[in-house]
Design an enzyme around this catalytic site. Structure first.
Site, PDB file in Angstrom:
ATOM      1  N   GLY A  59      -7.498  -0.257   8.770  1.00 58.49           N
ATOM      2  CA  GLY A  59      -8.495  -0.700   9.743  1.00 58.49           C
ATOM      3  C   GLY A  59      -8.323  -2.152  10.133  1.00 58.49           C
ATOM      4  O   GLY A  59      -8.469  -2.523  11.318  1.00 58.49           O
ATOM      5  N   GLY A  82     -14.652   0.298   9.225  1.00 63.64           N
ATOM      6  CA  GLY A  82     -13.810   0.128   8.047  1.00 63.64           C
ATOM      7  C   GLY A  82     -12.690  -0.862   8.275  1.00 63.64           C
ATOM      8  O   GLY A  82     -11.877  -0.695   9.182  1.00 63.64           O
ATOM      9  N   LEU A  83     -12.644  -1.897   7.445  1.00 63.24           N
ATOM     10  CA  LEU A  83     -11.602  -2.923   7.545  1.00 63.24           C
ATOM     11  C   LEU A  83     -10.738  -2.920   6.292  1.00 63.24           C
ATOM     12  O   LEU A  83     -10.371  -3.967   5.760  1.00 63.24           O
ATOM     13  CB  LEU A  83     -12.235  -4.304   7.755  1.00 63.24           C
ATOM     14  CG  LEU A  83     -12.962  -4.493   9.086  1.00 63.24           C
ATOM     15  CD1 LEU A  83     -13.718  -5.817   9.098  1.00 63.24           C
ATOM     16  CD2 LEU A  83     -11.971  -4.442  10.258  1.00 63.24           C
ATOM     17  N   GLY A  84     -10.408  -1.731   5.831  1.00 59.70           N
ATOM     18  CA  GLY A  84      -9.429  -1.610   4.761  1.00 59.70           C
ATOM     19  C   GLY A  84      -8.055  -1.970   5.294  1.00 59.70           C
ATOM     20  O   GLY A  84      -7.923  -2.542   6.384  1.00 59.70           O
ATOM     21  N   THR A 100       1.049   2.622   9.956  1.00 58.35           N
ATOM     22  CA  THR A 100      -0.020   3.562  10.284  1.00 58.35           C
ATOM     23  C   THR A 100      -0.889   3.012  11.410  1.00 58.35           C
ATOM     24  O   THR A 100      -1.243   3.732  12.357  1.00 58.35           O
ATOM     25  CB  THR A 100      -0.891   3.861   9.046  1.00 58.35           C
ATOM     26  OG1 THR A 100      -0.072   4.415   8.015  1.00 58.35           O
ATOM     27  CG2 THR A 100      -1.993   4.853   9.388  1.00 58.35           C
ATOM     28  N   LYS A 156      -2.875  18.311  -1.122  1.00 54.69           N
ATOM     29  CA  LYS A 156      -3.641  17.119  -1.486  1.00 54.69           C
ATOM     30  C   LYS A 156      -3.926  17.171  -2.963  1.00 54.69           C
ATOM     31  O   LYS A 156      -4.199  18.238  -3.519  1.00 54.69           O
ATOM     32  CB  LYS A 156      -4.962  17.061  -0.710  1.00 54.69           C
ATOM     33  CG  LYS A 156      -5.677  15.709  -0.833  1.00 54.69           C
ATOM     34  CD  LYS A 156      -4.957  14.629  -0.060  1.00 54.69           C
ATOM     35  CE  LYS A 156      -5.677  13.291  -0.163  1.00 54.69           C
ATOM     36  NZ  LYS A 156      -4.984  12.266   0.654  1.00 54.69           N
ATOM     37  N   ALA A 186      -8.751   7.204  10.319  1.00 55.71           N
ATOM     38  CA  ALA A 186      -9.352   7.942   9.203  1.00 55.71           C
ATOM     39  C   ALA A 186      -8.957   9.411   9.253  1.00 55.71           C
ATOM     40  O   ALA A 186      -8.730   9.969  10.333  1.00 55.71           O
ATOM     41  CB  ALA A 186     -10.870   7.816   9.251  1.00 55.71           C
ATOM     42  N   ASN A 187      -8.886  10.029   8.079  1.00 57.44           N
ATOM     43  CA  ASN A 187      -8.620  11.465   7.998  1.00 57.44           C
ATOM     44  C   ASN A 187      -9.903  12.259   8.217  1.00 57.44           C
ATOM     45  O   ASN A 187     -10.992  11.818   7.847  1.00 57.44           O
ATOM     46  CB  ASN A 187      -8.040  11.826   6.624  1.00 57.44           C
ATOM     47  CG  ASN A 187      -6.633  11.311   6.448  1.00 57.44           C
ATOM     48  OD1 ASN A 187      -5.802  11.415   7.342  1.00 57.44           O
ATOM     49  ND2 ASN A 187      -6.344  10.743   5.281  1.00 57.44           N
ATOM     50  N   ASP A 231      -3.802   7.050  -2.332  1.00 62.21           N
ATOM     51  CA  ASP A 231      -4.894   7.170  -1.373  1.00 62.21           C
ATOM     52  C   ASP A 231      -6.103   6.482  -1.996  1.00 62.21           C
ATOM     53  O   ASP A 231      -5.974   5.775  -2.998  1.00 62.21           O
ATOM     54  CB  ASP A 231      -5.151   8.651  -1.071  1.00 62.21           C
ATOM     55  CG  ASP A 231      -6.028   8.878   0.159  1.00 62.21           C
ATOM     56  OD1 ASP A 231      -6.454   7.885   0.775  1.00 62.21           O
ATOM     57  OD2 ASP A 231      -6.308  10.031   0.490  1.00 62.21           O
TER      58      ASP A 231
END
Length: 465
Positions: free
Chosen positions: A288, A283-285, A253, A186, A365-366, A219
């Site tokens: 989402g 979350g509505l990214g 995803t 990462k 989500a991670n 990210d």
């Protein structure tokens, strides 16, 4: 001569970092550019080095034009070994802080960490190196893969380090689950927002990426537009920009996560039919939002929360008349059949599990469980199961992004989104189906089963006593 603007920016950077208790502040005060930590096969083998590896006059916009990541960038370098480096941190009363980070690396079985600092711009670039076994003989430049994320300078560095260690550890397992030939890593950048026209900063980041021998992709805080700018000017080891054949990977995803959720529904309720079920979406990214729309199409009702009011309003407008309820409080405590975390990580702690009402927790989500090691995640997963909640660690099903990164990194201009979607759906649906079945046969949680299966692929050996 340096311009007045440059001098003013330098004063602002000095003021920002000279008083902070962090690795960054030590490098800043000592005019160093790097901290390297490497762990050996035995627990007592720890190498620590601090260094000054480049001069201040490096012209980073010329990266990969007049010099490469292997080019010597200083007339005279400075390097300090373990004892000298620890003494340096002791000088700033930060030795225990550094040792705590090393201890966390040991617990999560990291191979190393590289912390690079661009003093002129106040940019810290941190490469969290988990495992490399899957990528060491793959025949490509990169041996690891993981995303690049940006944190603002006001963020507490210890939180940034914990975030990076958790995310890189998960990447090793995610890449194994995704069946791609790369270890896990990462990248985290600590800086103010970076303009896509800032070639000095982007050139420096490209240098850091190339020397890490990793593929990466955007990210949080690092956009597809940044990826396009870096690919155009500096390196092909940045993937998934808007201009790529594949583009952003939110849809595959979400599709992979949704297919895993259907398999979980079969186990929990005997059918993948989600009609009349209620799903809480945090979350509505990009991901989402796609997952929420897939659930609506499947006949589910939604309870949603989103910090960005503009994003929330757009989602409600686009889905007017559909069964959607907005939660203004803590969505973790609403009554729903399914909980889909699709925002920040670390939201499920041991303390809140008794208050959860969901039958299934499965989102994109991670690092949804607040843990710093596989052992801690397994313990929290056991608590969820005892509370009647079906949970599978997310790296089993949110894999489309790394699959897309691998596709683009390997095939470049011939990368195919169709191949990504087919691979992702196969991995997420069939992998989840097999994992849920095996875990029931073995009498352990799906999370523990996933770790048991993956650890044999990603580690060279267990660390020796």
């Amino acid at each position: 001569m340096r311009s007045r603007k440059w001098l003013q920016e330098r004063e602002e950077i000095n003021d920002k970092y000279s008083r902070k208790k962090s690795i960054l502040s030590v490098l800043h005060e000592e005019k160093l550019t790097a901290l390297n930590i490497s762990l050996g096969a035995k627990k007592d083998i720890v190498a620590v080095e601090t260094a000054r590896e480049w001069d201040e006059d490096v012209n980073w916009p010329d990266y990969n034009k007049t010099f490469s990541y292997e080019t010597r960038l200083a007339e005279e370098t400075k390097r300090f070994g373990k004892e000298e480096s620890l003494s340096l941190f002791r000088k700033y009363e930060l030795e225990e802080y550094l040792l705590d980070i090393i201890d966390s690396m040991k617990q999560s079985r990291h191979m190393g960490l590289e912390y690079l600092y661009f003093r002129d711009k106040g940019i810290a670039f941190i490469h969290f190196k988990h495992t490399n076994r899957l990528g060491i003989s793959n025949g490509y430049h990169a041996v690891r893969m993981g995303g690049i994320r940006r944190h603002d300078p006001h963020t507490e560095e210890h939180a940034v380090m914990t975030d990076g260690l958790n995310l890189s550890r998960a990447m090793s397992y995610k890449n194994a689950a995704a069946q791609i030939p790369f270890g896990g890593s990462k990248f985290i950048v600590i800086s103010d927002e970076i303009s896509v026209d800032d070639k000095e900063s982007l050139g420096f980041l490209a240098y850091c990426i190339d020397r890490s021998r990793s593929f990466t992709g955007p990210d949080m805080g690092f956009t597809p537009a940044h990826a396009d700018a870096i690919r155009k000017e500096f390196t092909q080891n940045m993937t998934n920009g808007n201009d790529s054949n594949i583009g952003p990977t939110a849809v595959p995803t979400a599709e992979g996560t949704f297919s895993a959720l259907q398999e979980a529904a079969k186990v929990k309720w005997g059918s993948e039919n989600l009609e009349n079920k209620t799903a809480a979406i945090q979350g509505l990214g990009a991901v989402g939002k796609c997952l929420a729309e897939l659930l609506l199409d499947a006949g589910a009702s939604l309870i949603v929360t989103e910090a960005d009011s503009t994003v929330l309003e757009q989602f409600l407008e686009q889905n007017e008349g559909k069964p959607i309820q907005v939660e203004s409080g803590d969505i973790r405590f609403v009554e729903a059949d399914i909980f889909c975390p699709c925002a920040i990580g670390g939201i499920i702690t041991a303390g809140i599990i008794p208050q959860l009402t969901f039958d299934i927790v499965m989102g994109a989500a991670n690092n949804q469980l607040k843990a710093i090691s596989a052992e801690q995640e397994i313990q929290l997963a056991e608590k969820l199961e005892k509370h009647g909640i079906l949970f599978q660690v997310e790296w089993m099903h949110n894999t489309a992004g790394v699959i897309a990164g691998c596709e683009e990194g390997i095939h470049q201009g011939n990368a195919s989104l169709d191949r990504v979607r087919r691979h992702s759906l196969q991995v997420c649906r069939e992998g989840t189906k097999r994992n849920l079945y095996e875990s029931r046969q073995r009498g352990i949680t799906p999370t523990e089963n996933a770790y048991v299966n993956a650890q044999h692929e990603i580690f060279w050996q267990r660390r020796l006593d």
